[in-house]
Design a protein around this motif. Structure first.
Motif, PDB file in Angstrom:
ATOM      1  N   ILE A  56       0.869  -1.173   0.000  1.00 55.21           N
ATOM      2  CA  ILE A  56       0.000   0.000   0.000  1.00 55.21           C
ATOM      3  C   ILE A  56       0.908   1.225   0.000  1.00 55.21           C
ATOM      4  CG2 ILE A  56      -1.694   1.315   1.339  1.00 55.21           C
ATOM      5  CD1 ILE A  56      -2.628  -1.374   2.523  1.00 55.21           C
ATOM      6  N   ALA A  57       0.700   2.108  -0.953  1.00 56.16           N
ATOM      7  CA  ALA A  57       1.562   3.289  -1.071  1.00 56.16           C
ATOM      8  C   ALA A  57       0.953   4.516  -0.415  1.00 56.16           C
ATOM      9  CB  ALA A  57       1.849   3.578  -2.543  1.00 56.16           C
ATOM     10  N   ASP A  58      -0.375   4.571  -0.362  1.00 60.20           N
ATOM     11  CA  ASP A  58      -1.031   5.759   0.193  1.00 60.20           C
ATOM     12  C   ASP A  58      -2.420   5.376   0.693  1.00 60.20           C
ATOM     13  OD1 ASP A  58      -1.358   8.374   0.958  1.00 60.20           O
ATOM     14  OD2 ASP A  58      -1.902   9.098  -1.041  1.00 60.20           O
ATOM     15  N   VAL A  59      -2.916   6.144   1.646  1.00 60.26           N
ATOM     16  CA  VAL A  59      -4.278   5.958   2.152  1.00 60.26           C
ATOM     17  C   VAL A  59      -4.928   7.324   2.348  1.00 60.26           C
ATOM     18  CG1 VAL A  59      -3.773   3.781   3.361  1.00 60.26           C
ATOM     19  CG2 VAL A  59      -3.590   5.961   4.581  1.00 60.26           C
ATOM     20  N   VAL A  60      -6.241   7.320   2.302  1.00 60.47           N
ATOM     21  CA  VAL A  60      -7.021   8.494   2.673  1.00 60.47           C
ATOM     22  C   VAL A  60      -7.794   8.119   3.930  1.00 60.47           C
ATOM     23  CG1 VAL A  60      -8.901  10.047   2.039  1.00 60.47           C
ATOM     24  CG2 VAL A  60      -7.253   9.298   0.301  1.00 60.47           C
ATOM     25  N   ILE A  61      -7.549   8.843   5.011  1.00 56.58           N
ATOM     26  CA  ILE A  61      -8.234   8.569   6.267  1.00 56.58           C
ATOM     27  C   ILE A  61      -9.617   9.185   6.207  1.00 56.58           C
ATOM     28  CG2 ILE A  61      -8.206   8.903   8.764  1.00 56.58           C
ATOM     29  CD1 ILE A  61      -5.133   8.981   8.568  1.00 56.58           C
ATOM     30  N   ILE A  62     -10.624   8.387   6.473  1.00 54.60           N
ATOM     31  CA  ILE A  62     -12.028   8.819   6.373  1.00 54.60           C
ATOM     32  C   ILE A  62     -12.549   9.204   7.750  1.00 54.60           C
ATOM     33  CG2 ILE A  62     -14.353   8.109   5.686  1.00 54.60           C
ATOM     34  CD1 ILE A  62     -13.007   6.037   3.845  1.00 54.60           C
ATOM     35  N   GLY A  63     -13.169  10.366   7.820  1.00 52.39           N
ATOM     36  CA  GLY A  63     -13.829  10.775   9.061  1.00 52.39           C
ATOM     37  C   GLY A  63     -12.895  11.185  10.169  1.00 52.39           C
ATOM     38  N   GLU A  64     -11.741  11.736   9.819  1.00 58.76           N
ATOM     39  CA  GLU A  64     -10.834  12.223  10.866  1.00 58.76           C
ATOM     40  C   GLU A  64     -11.483  13.404  11.581  1.00 58.76           C
ATOM     41  OE1 GLU A  64      -6.471  14.370  11.415  1.00 58.76           O
ATOM     42  OE2 GLU A  64      -7.006  13.475   9.499  1.00 58.76           O
ATOM     43  N   THR A  65     -11.604  13.298  12.877  1.00 58.88           N
ATOM     44  CA  THR A  65     -12.223  14.354  13.673  1.00 58.88           C
ATOM     45  C   THR A  65     -11.398  14.610  14.917  1.00 58.88           C
ATOM     46  OG1 THR A  65     -13.598  12.746  14.855  1.00 58.88           O
ATOM     47  CG2 THR A  65     -14.564  13.799  12.908  1.00 58.88           C
ATOM     48  N   GLN A  66     -11.582  15.802  15.485  1.00 59.08           N
ATOM     49  CA  GLN A  66     -10.969  16.122  16.763  1.00 59.08           C
ATOM     50  C   GLN A  66     -11.801  15.478  17.867  1.00 59.08           C
ATOM     51  OE1 GLN A  66      -8.079  17.760  17.327  1.00 59.08           O
ATOM     52  NE2 GLN A  66      -7.802  17.774  15.099  1.00 59.08           N
ATOM     53  N   LEU A  67     -11.170  14.715  18.737  1.00 59.27           N
ATOM     54  CA  LEU A  67     -11.885  14.000  19.784  1.00 59.27           C
ATOM     55  C   LEU A  67     -11.773  14.764  21.091  1.00 59.27           C
ATOM     56  CD1 LEU A  67     -10.602  10.443  18.887  1.00 59.27           C
ATOM     57  CD2 LEU A  67     -12.880  11.358  18.457  1.00 59.27           C
ATOM     58  N   GLY A  68     -12.879  15.304  21.550  1.00 61.91           N
ATOM     59  CA  GLY A  68     -12.895  16.059  22.792  1.00 61.91           C
ATOM     60  C   GLY A  68     -13.275  15.196  23.977  1.00 61.91           C
ATOM     61  N   GLY A  69     -13.279  15.818  25.158  1.00 62.82           N
ATOM     62  CA  GLY A  69     -13.568  15.099  26.385  1.00 62.82           C
ATOM     63  C   GLY A  69     -14.958  14.494  26.421  1.00 62.82           C
ATOM     64  N   GLU A  70     -15.921  15.112  25.711  1.00 60.24           N
ATOM     65  CA  GLU A  70     -17.284  14.584  25.718  1.00 60.24           C
ATOM     66  C   GLU A  70     -17.352  13.224  25.044  1.00 60.24           C
ATOM     67  OE1 GLU A  70     -16.903  17.041  21.933  1.00 60.24           O
ATOM     68  OE2 GLU A  70     -16.243  17.130  24.020  1.00 60.24           O
ATOM     69  N   TRP A  71     -16.378  12.927  24.172  1.00 60.26           N
ATOM     70  CA  TRP A  71     -16.323  11.607  23.531  1.00 60.26           C
ATOM     71  C   TRP A  71     -15.442  10.655  24.331  1.00 60.26           C
ATOM     72  CZ3 TRP A  71     -19.475  10.226  19.730  1.00 60.26           C
ATOM     73  CH2 TRP A  71     -20.069  11.240  18.954  1.00 60.26           C
ATOM     74  N   ASP A  86      -4.772   3.397  -1.877  1.00 59.39           N
ATOM     75  CA  ASP A  86      -4.570   3.844  -3.252  1.00 59.39           C
ATOM     76  C   ASP A  86      -5.079   2.819  -4.261  1.00 59.39           C
ATOM     77  OD1 ASP A  86      -2.518   2.264  -2.144  1.00 59.39           O
ATOM     78  OD2 ASP A  86      -1.160   2.757  -3.773  1.00 59.39           O
ATOM     79  N   ARG A  87      -5.321   1.587  -3.816  1.00 54.55           N
ATOM     80  CA  ARG A  87      -5.877   0.560  -4.688  1.00 54.55           C
ATOM     81  C   ARG A  87      -7.403   0.508  -4.612  1.00 54.55           C
ATOM     82  NH1 ARG A  87      -2.059  -3.343  -6.267  1.00 54.55           N
ATOM     83  NH2 ARG A  87       0.039  -2.890  -5.486  1.00 54.55           N
ATOM     84  N   GLY A  88      -7.975   1.371  -3.772  1.00 53.62           N
ATOM     85  CA  GLY A  88      -9.429   1.431  -3.651  1.00 53.62           C
ATOM     86  C   GLY A  88     -10.014   0.563  -2.557  1.00 53.62           C
ATOM     87  N   ASP A  89      -9.173  -0.218  -1.863  1.00 54.65           N
ATOM     88  CA  ASP A  89      -9.676  -1.053  -0.772  1.00 54.65           C
ATOM     89  C   ASP A  89     -10.063  -0.191   0.423  1.00 54.65           C
ATOM     90  OD1 ASP A  89      -9.005  -3.191  -2.377  1.00 54.65           O
ATOM     91  OD2 ASP A  89      -7.091  -3.560  -1.379  1.00 54.65           O
ATOM     92  N   THR A  90     -11.124  -0.605   1.118  1.00 55.20           N
ATOM     93  CA  THR A  90     -11.551   0.073   2.341  1.00 55.20           C
ATOM     94  C   THR A  90     -11.114  -0.775   3.530  1.00 55.20           C
ATOM     95  OG1 THR A  90     -13.482   0.989   1.212  1.00 55.20           O
ATOM     96  CG2 THR A  90     -13.501   1.026   3.618  1.00 55.20           C
ATOM     97  N   ILE A  91     -10.426  -0.135   4.477  1.00 58.95           N
ATOM     98  CA  ILE A  91      -9.887  -0.862   5.631  1.00 58.95           C
ATOM     99  C   ILE A  91     -10.329  -0.177   6.914  1.00 58.95           C
ATOM    100  CG2 ILE A  91      -7.822  -1.709   6.783  1.00 58.95           C
ATOM    101  CD1 ILE A  91      -6.369  -1.653   4.152  1.00 58.95           C
ATOM    102  N   ASN A  92     -10.791  -0.981   7.865  1.00 59.94           N
ATOM    103  CA  ASN A  92     -11.120  -0.477   9.196  1.00 59.94           C
ATOM    104  C   ASN A  92     -10.185  -1.132  10.208  1.00 59.94           C
ATOM    105  OD1 ASN A  92     -13.197   1.123  10.843  1.00 59.94           O
ATOM    106  ND2 ASN A  92     -13.148  -0.831  11.911  1.00 59.94           N
ATOM    107  N   VAL A  93      -9.516  -0.308  10.999  1.00 57.66           N
ATOM    108  CA  VAL A  93      -8.583  -0.802  12.011  1.00 57.66           C
ATOM    109  C   VAL A  93      -9.127  -0.446  13.389  1.00 57.66           C
ATOM    110  CG1 VAL A  93      -6.204  -0.815  12.842  1.00 57.66           C
ATOM    111  CG2 VAL A  93      -6.675  -0.359  10.426  1.00 57.66           C
ATOM    112  N   GLU A  94      -9.202  -1.448  14.251  1.00 57.13           N
ATOM    113  CA  GLU A  94      -9.724  -1.202  15.597  1.00 57.13           C
ATOM    114  C   GLU A  94      -8.788  -1.791  16.639  1.00 57.13           C
ATOM    115  OE1 GLU A  94     -13.783  -1.973  18.226  1.00 57.13           O
ATOM    116  OE2 GLU A  94     -13.793  -2.253  16.064  1.00 57.13           O
TER     117      GLU A  94
END
Length: 324
Positions: A56-71, A86-94
């Motif tokens: 994998i050469a590159d990724v686009v992070i989806i839904g990057e948000t600032q996480l505040g204390g309420e979360w 960059d190949r179009g695969d969707t990956i979720n890491v937990e």
């Protein structure tokens, strides 16, 4: 824990106190922000075993948000990392610290949601890209000896017949990795050892000498640790997770104590030894039910209750409905 490895010229200064990279808030900050994207790419290639032209050469992070204390203070919030390669695969890491009783169904549900979003109206099914779920578990889960298990869709009898590679699920169980032989030349071994909070100074120094990405990850970890706001939110997350574990234990103990007490009283009223034994058994069953009821009253989820009591999810839902 305090780690103070010797600092060589050209090496990043290590923080006096090393924070726990497995803290899901800190894990998200390390790998799930633009500044840590190159670290995420390295981790993904290690987990997926990608090398050479397959990397994998590159990724686009989806839904990057600032996480505040309420979360962060919400013990139920899920701090996963969703990205597209960059190949179009969707990956979720937990990074999963807490234990879920039906983790496989949960991760499959998340993957199904990703798959729905991976193809748009009017597109051909042939355009459907791969969906990959990566679950790093800080506990044992699968009835297997190996620490890294990968699942695809295979035919029941012809095990070599793969229906499609469009769905791929990974489970990495950290306690099993810690028991396995360590190989410094394995990128995944290096990343999993980096994630251990109790990695020794000597081990950490060796990792950084062998792997430039590990050195940069440790440097970023130190930068985050030195930020007052980040450290405060990290500690809030640690407290929320600790509180959850304590509430689970308290609810279980209180419910079991009351249930067993009622069972013994019932057995004594029957006046026979067998009645007392039966009463205790029934009391344990009542204790489980009382635990579930108390946890429902405190706002715990069905998954939480199933984890603490071993009770079937349908039974928990029935208790929820009966409470109105």
């Amino acid at each position: 824990m305090t780690n103070k490895p010797a600092i060589e010229e050209g090496k990043p200064a290590l923080a006096t106190e090393r924070l726990n990279p497995k803290n899901d808030y800190l894990f998200r900050r390390l790998f799930g922000e633009e500044a840590g994207k190159h670290l995420l790419i390295s981790l993904l290639n290690a987990v997926l075993g990608r090398s050479g032209s397959q990397r994998i050469a590159d990724v686009v992070i989806i839904g990057e948000t600032q996480l505040g204390g309420e979360w962060i203070g919400d013990k139920e919030v899920v701090l996963d990392i969703l990205c597209k390669t960059d190949r179009g695969d969707t990956i979720n890491v937990e990074m999963q610290i807490r234990r879920f009783p039906v983790m496989e169904k949960r991760s499959l549900y998340y993957a199904a949601q990703m798959m729905v979003g991976a193809i748009h109206r009017g597109e051909s099914y042939a355009d459907l890209k791969r969906v990959i779920g990566i679950n790093i578990l800080d506990h044992r889960y699968l009835p297997l000896v190996k620490y890294h298990s990968t699942f695809h869709l295979y035919e029941d009898e012809e095990k070599t017949c793969l229906l499609t590679d469009a769905l791929e699920l990974h489970y990495i169980e950290c306690p099993k990795f810690q028991e396995a032989a360590f190989h410094i030349d394995d990128p995944l071994h290096r990343w999993l050892r980096f994630l251990e909070q109790d990695v020794t100074p000597e081990q950490l120094q060796e990792l950084m000498e062998v792997d430039e990405m590990i050195r940069e990850a440790e440097d970023r970890l130190n930068q985050l640790a030195s930020d007052e706001v980040t450290r405060r939110l990290y500690e809030m997350r640690e407290k929320a997770l600790h509180d959850r574990a304590t509430w689970l234990e308290d609810a279980m103990n209180e419910g079991m104590e009351q249930g067993i007490k009622r069972g013994i009283e019932q057995g004594i009223e029957q006046g026979i030894e067998q009645g007392i034994e039966q009463g205790i058994e029934q009391g344990i069953e009542r204790g489980v039910e009382q635990t579930a009821i108390r946890m429902l009253a405190r706002g715990f989820t069905a998954d939480d209750i199933a984890e603490a009591t071993g009770m079937d999810l349908q039974r928990i839902e029935s208790l929820r409905r009966s409470r109105g």
